[in-house]
Design an enzyme around this catalytic site. Structure first.
Site, PDB file in Angstrom:
ATOM      1  N   GLU A 129      -0.596  -9.302  -0.695  1.00  0.00           N
ATOM      2  CA  GLU A 129      -2.005  -9.608  -0.365  1.00  0.00           C
ATOM      3  C   GLU A 129      -2.884  -9.570  -1.610  1.00  0.00           C
ATOM      4  OE1 GLU A 129      -1.742  -6.514   2.657  1.00  0.00           O
ATOM      5  OE2 GLU A 129      -2.483  -7.934   4.123  1.00  0.00           O
ATOM      6  N   GLU A 134       5.013  -4.948   6.917  1.00  0.00           N
ATOM      7  CA  GLU A 134       4.300  -3.858   7.599  1.00  0.00           C
ATOM      8  C   GLU A 134       4.818  -3.640   9.013  1.00  0.00           C
ATOM      9  OE1 GLU A 134       2.888  -6.308   5.857  1.00  0.00           O
ATOM     10  OE2 GLU A 134       1.224  -5.552   4.656  1.00  0.00           O
ATOM     11  N   ALA A 147       0.869  -1.179   0.000  1.00  0.00           N
ATOM     12  CA  ALA A 147       0.000   0.000   0.000  1.00  0.00           C
ATOM     13  C   ALA A 147       0.905   1.229   0.000  1.00  0.00           C
ATOM     14  CB  ALA A 147      -0.888  -0.014   1.233  1.00  0.00           C
TER      15      ALA A 147
HETATM   16  N1  DAK Z   1       4.599   3.158  -0.949  1.00  0.00           N
HETATM   17  C1  DAK Z   1       4.980   4.308  -1.553  1.00  0.00           C
HETATM   18  N2  DAK Z   1       6.088   4.415  -2.289  1.00  0.00           N
HETATM   19  C2  DAK Z   1       6.863   3.336  -2.409  1.00  0.00           C
HETATM   20  C3  DAK Z   1       6.529   2.098  -1.809  1.00  0.00           C
HETATM   21  C4  DAK Z   1       5.316   2.036  -1.044  1.00  0.00           C
HETATM   22  N3  DAK Z   1       4.883   0.913  -0.449  1.00  0.00           N
HETATM   23  N4  DAK Z   1       7.505   1.200  -2.110  1.00  0.00           N
HETATM   24  C5  DAK Z   1       8.382   1.847  -2.882  1.00  0.00           C
HETATM   25  N5  DAK Z   1       8.021   3.145  -3.069  1.00  0.00           N
HETATM   26  C6  DAK Z   1       8.709   4.176  -3.822  1.00  0.00           C
HETATM   27  C7  DAK Z   1       9.898   4.732  -3.045  1.00  0.00           C
HETATM   28  O1  DAK Z   1       9.479   5.719  -2.118  1.00  0.00           O
HETATM   29  C8  DAK Z   1      10.717   5.311  -4.181  1.00  0.00           C
HETATM   30  O2  DAK Z   1      10.148   6.537  -4.563  1.00  0.00           O
HETATM   31  P1  DAK Z   1      11.081   7.858  -4.803  1.00  0.00           P
HETATM   32  O3  DAK Z   1      11.857   8.036  -3.557  1.00  0.00           O
HETATM   33  O4  DAK Z   1      11.943   7.452  -5.990  1.00  0.00           O
HETATM   34  O5  DAK Z   1      10.109   8.941  -5.104  1.00  0.00           O
HETATM   35  C9  DAK Z   1      10.485   4.321  -5.308  1.00  0.00           C
HETATM   36  O6  DAK Z   1       9.269   3.644  -5.003  1.00  0.00           O
HETATM   37  C10 DAK Z   1      11.592   3.302  -5.435  1.00  0.00           C
HETATM   38  O7  DAK Z   1      11.784   2.717  -4.161  1.00  0.00           O
HETATM   39  P2  DAK Z   1      13.238   2.523  -3.523  1.00  0.00           P
HETATM   40  O8  DAK Z   1      14.139   3.657  -3.884  1.00  0.00           O
HETATM   41  O9  DAK Z   1      13.037   2.239  -2.085  1.00  0.00           O
HETATM   42  O10 DAK Z   1      13.735   1.224  -4.288  1.00  0.00           O
HETATM   43  P3  DAK Z   1      14.698   0.058  -3.773  1.00  0.00           P
HETATM   44  O11 DAK Z   1      14.940  -0.791  -4.963  1.00  0.00           O
HETATM   45  O12 DAK Z   1      15.861   0.614  -3.029  1.00  0.00           O
HETATM   46  O13 DAK Z   1      13.820  -0.765  -2.706  1.00  0.00           O
HETATM   47  C11 DAK Z   1      11.822  -1.884  -1.882  1.00  0.00           C
HETATM   48  C12 DAK Z   1      12.682  -1.458  -3.131  1.00  0.00           C
HETATM   49  C13 DAK Z   1      10.513  -2.467  -2.445  1.00  0.00           C
HETATM   50  C14 DAK Z   1      12.552  -2.968  -1.096  1.00  0.00           C
HETATM   51  C15 DAK Z   1      11.580  -0.638  -0.990  1.00  0.00           C
HETATM   52  O14 DAK Z   1      11.059   0.432  -1.788  1.00  0.00           O
HETATM   53  C16 DAK Z   1      10.611  -0.905   0.117  1.00  0.00           C
HETATM   54  O15 DAK Z   1      10.944  -1.479   1.152  1.00  0.00           O
HETATM   55  N6  DAK Z   1       9.368  -0.423  -0.065  1.00  0.00           N
HETATM   56  C17 DAK Z   1       8.334  -0.493   0.968  1.00  0.00           C
HETATM   57  C18 DAK Z   1       7.818  -1.914   1.133  1.00  0.00           C
HETATM   58  C19 DAK Z   1       6.772  -1.986   2.223  1.00  0.00           C
HETATM   59  O16 DAK Z   1       7.029  -1.605   3.377  1.00  0.00           O
HETATM   60  N7  DAK Z   1       5.595  -2.443   1.863  1.00  0.00           N
HETATM   61  C20 DAK Z   1       4.450  -2.518   2.802  1.00  0.00           C
HETATM   62  C21 DAK Z   1       3.688  -1.207   2.805  1.00  0.00           C
HETATM   63  S1  DAK Z   1       2.399  -1.178   4.018  1.00  0.00           S
HETATM   64  C22 DAK Z   1      -5.106  -2.184   4.993  1.00  0.00           C
HETATM   65  C23 DAK Z   1      -4.878  -2.440   3.681  1.00  0.00           C
HETATM   66  C24 DAK Z   1      -3.599  -2.581   3.221  1.00  0.00           C
HETATM   67  C25 DAK Z   1      -2.526  -2.461   4.066  1.00  0.00           C
HETATM   68  C26 DAK Z   1      -2.751  -2.216   5.378  1.00  0.00           C
HETATM   69  C27 DAK Z   1      -4.034  -2.074   5.848  1.00  0.00           C
HETATM   70  N8  DAK Z   1      -6.452  -2.043   5.495  1.00  0.00           N
HETATM   71  C28 DAK Z   1      -7.582  -2.236   4.591  1.00  0.00           C
HETATM   72  C29 DAK Z   1      -6.721  -1.958   6.880  1.00  0.00           C
HETATM   73  C30 DAK Z   1      -1.191  -2.599   3.506  1.00  0.00           C
HETATM   74  C31 DAK Z   1      -0.120  -2.037   4.040  1.00  0.00           C
HETATM   75  C32 DAK Z   1       1.152  -2.067   3.313  1.00  0.00           C
HETATM   76  O17 DAK Z   1       1.303  -2.649   2.255  1.00  0.00           O
END
Ligand code: DAK
Length: 258
Positions: free
Chosen positions: A112, A132, A65
């Site tokens: 998911e 998360e 997300a």
């Molecule tokens: N959100 C927003 N931007 C993201 C992103 C994300 N999840 N993942 C990557 N990006 C963006 C980065 O900010 C970056 O943008 P700029 O800085 O260039 O503007 C660009 O994509 C490239 O990312 P990186 O520079 O970080 O690239 P790397 O190759 O170094 O790393 C990575 C790739 C995928 C390992 C890293 O970006 C990363 O760890 N990303 C976050 C992964 C993460 O934490 N995912 C979980 C998010 S929380 C719900 C429904 C849904 C959810 C919860 C509740 N309800 C209905 C209650 C879901 C929650 C989640 O998914």
């Protein structure tokens, strides 16, 4: 209809949906999930579509997300706004089969979303995870529930508690994905699987989807009864007569979805 965060192509009875927010690694926001729900609902009512494939790029399916979109929300915002519930509900209501074709990252909501599909075919560079916990929250659309049913408690706990990523080989070994192929061959494999499904009777295809999904919702005895009743009811279709006759006559069946 023109979308901004996804690209949809319908060809040869297959709706191919490409997630398209490359600057944010296809992070899921209301726009993307809303458009996806809309496209899948349209595919459901389009008689030309017999199978759906959802994919991303070679480097990412979806990295979760959108953290930027969520970061300044309050409890009231997400609770009263019921974040993503309408969109995911629409995706889960689609009765035609949906294949997730995953290369690269499928993290958080991305993992998911893949699990909401009917099965996952992975490229050999795929990485699945529920990170998360690193953001001070937990999974919100199935990461503690569907993942546990797919890979068992121990791995689901491991993934959700440590936030580590699972590679394609481990995902296949654990039952999260049905097949792994070299990333370059992913779309051929997924479209080939979709084409195989598209040849079948839509009546039995939708019956399979309902019956397999029922196994997650009911005790075994109830699920077996449901399966048997659906099996019995398919003897009311022309496609059952055609499928069995074609086998006996050593020819290909001509299903008419009746
Ligand atoms: N959100 C927003 N931007 C993201 C992103 C994300 N999840 N993942 C990557 N990006 C963006 C980065 O900010 C970056 O943008 P700029 O800085 O260039 O503007 C660009 O994509 C490239 O990312 P990186 O520079 O970080 O690239 P790397 O190759 O170094 O790393 C990575 C790739 C995928 C390992 C890293 O970006 C990363 O760890 N990303 C976050 C992964 C993460 O934490 N995912 C979980 C998010 S929380 C719900 C429904 C849904 C959810 C919860 C509740 N309800 C209905 C209650 C879901 C929650 C989640 O998914």
């Amino acid at each position: 209809m023109a979308y901004e965060t996804i690209v949809v192509e319908v060809e040869d009875h297959i709706a191919l949906v490409k997630l398209n927010r490359p600057d944010a690694m296809n992070a899921l926001n209301n726009d993307l999930l809303g458009e996806l729900a809309d496209a899948l609902t349209a595919a459901q009512s389009n008689d030309k579509v017999r199978c759906i494939v959802i994919t991303g790029t070679e480097k990412f399916f979806a990295a979760g997300a959108d953290i930027k979109m969520m970061s300044d929300k309050s409890f009231v915002d997400v609770f009263a706004g019921d974040l993503f519930t309408r969109e995911t509900g629409a995706i889960l209501r689609v009765r035609k089969p949906i294949i997730a074709a995953v290369c690269g990252y499928a993290l958080g909501g991305g993992c998911e979303l893949a699990m909401m599909c009917d099965f996952i075919i992975a490229g050999d560079n795929a990485k699945f995870g529920q990170p998360e916990i690193n953001l001070g929250v937990i999974a919100g659309i199935g990461g503690t529930q569907r993942l546990t049913r797919f890979v068992g408690k121990s791995k689901a706990m491991d993934m959700n508690l440590t936030g580590r990523f699972m590679d394609a080989e481990e995902a296949e070994r654990s039952g999260l994905v049905s097949r792994v192929v070299p990333c370059k061959k992913l779309m051929d494999e997924a479209m080939g699987a979709a084409a195989k499904i598209a040849e079948k009777s839509m009546i039995s295809v939708m019956a399979v989807k309902e019956a397999v999904n029922r196994s997650y919702e009911t005790p075994l005895a109830e699920g077996l009864l449901f399966e048997r009743r659906v099996f019995n009811s398919l003897f009311a279709t022309e496609d059952q007569a055609e499928g069995m006759s074609a086998f006996l006559e050593k020819r290909e069946p001509q299903f008419r979805d009746r």
